[in-house]
Design a protein around this motif. Sequence first.
Motif, PDB file in Angstrom:
ATOM      1  N   PHE A  12      37.041  34.879  34.786  1.00 46.98           N
ATOM      2  CA  PHE A  12      38.365  34.645  35.373  1.00 46.98           C
ATOM      3  C   PHE A  12      39.248  33.673  34.602  1.00 46.98           C
ATOM      4  O   PHE A  12      40.348  33.368  35.048  1.00 46.98           O
ATOM      5  N   MET A 117      38.818  44.841  36.266  1.00 49.25           N
ATOM      6  CA  MET A 117      38.739  44.682  34.810  1.00 49.25           C
ATOM      7  C   MET A 117      39.684  45.641  34.101  1.00 49.25           C
ATOM      8  O   MET A 117      40.281  45.288  33.081  1.00 49.25           O
ATOM      9  N   ASN A 120      43.037  44.175  34.250  1.00 52.66           N
ATOM     10  CA  ASN A 120      43.120  42.891  33.545  1.00 52.66           C
ATOM     11  C   ASN A 120      42.187  42.898  32.335  1.00 52.66           C
ATOM     12  O   ASN A 120      41.042  42.443  32.432  1.00 52.66           O
ATOM     13  N   VAL A 123      40.060  39.881  31.627  1.00 53.40           N
ATOM     14  CA  VAL A 123      38.882  39.727  32.482  1.00 53.40           C
ATOM     15  C   VAL A 123      37.710  40.511  31.883  1.00 53.40           C
ATOM     16  O   VAL A 123      36.585  40.022  31.826  1.00 53.40           O
TER      17      VAL A 123
END
Length: 196
Positions: A12, A117, A120, A123
């Motif tokens: 994160f 994921m 992002n 991430v």
Amino acid sequence: MELTELSQIAPFQGIKEEELIAFLFGSPNCLKHFDSDDIIARQGNLCKGLYILASGVVRAGMINEEGKELTIEEIEAPCLLASAFIFATESRFPVNIEAIKPCKVFIISKERFLEFMHLNPLVMQNFLKDISDRSVFLSKKLNEFALQNLKTRLLNYLDTHPTIHNQQEVAQKLGVTRPSLARALSELINEGKIKK
């Protein structure tokens, strides 16, 4: 539990706190509470998602059919638990995870984590780094137990823990019986490699 601390762990790092809050508290995720000595996960059980230790301390260890125990590590929050096994073909916990202190654990479904994921990429990159780092840690542990004798492992342990307060606890961490540990300690003292 501080969300600011959770935002500092892989995967994160670098995402906004509001994104993390939406991810952690979205359905079908759950936050479970465990008391000291509670089993969070059993060795061999299916790993159905991402386990995030949000608060507390756990012990990751293995036990064989004869009851011999080996502590792999003690893990303090915040941290991912068994991250390298979430997407394995046979995704089972390789260890027992037991609460040493009261804990809070987020359990995130694989599907929800995979979706997060994809949305992002940072991430995903952080998660891949985390599981690679875990693989390095596990290969070092394997080297300790497969290639080093007990006295060498004990000397390595004493490099980072200069005092032994509880022989049974250290024996468990080194994967040996307490009498074997006591014998190795005596030999190292007699050889002048450590002081009593």
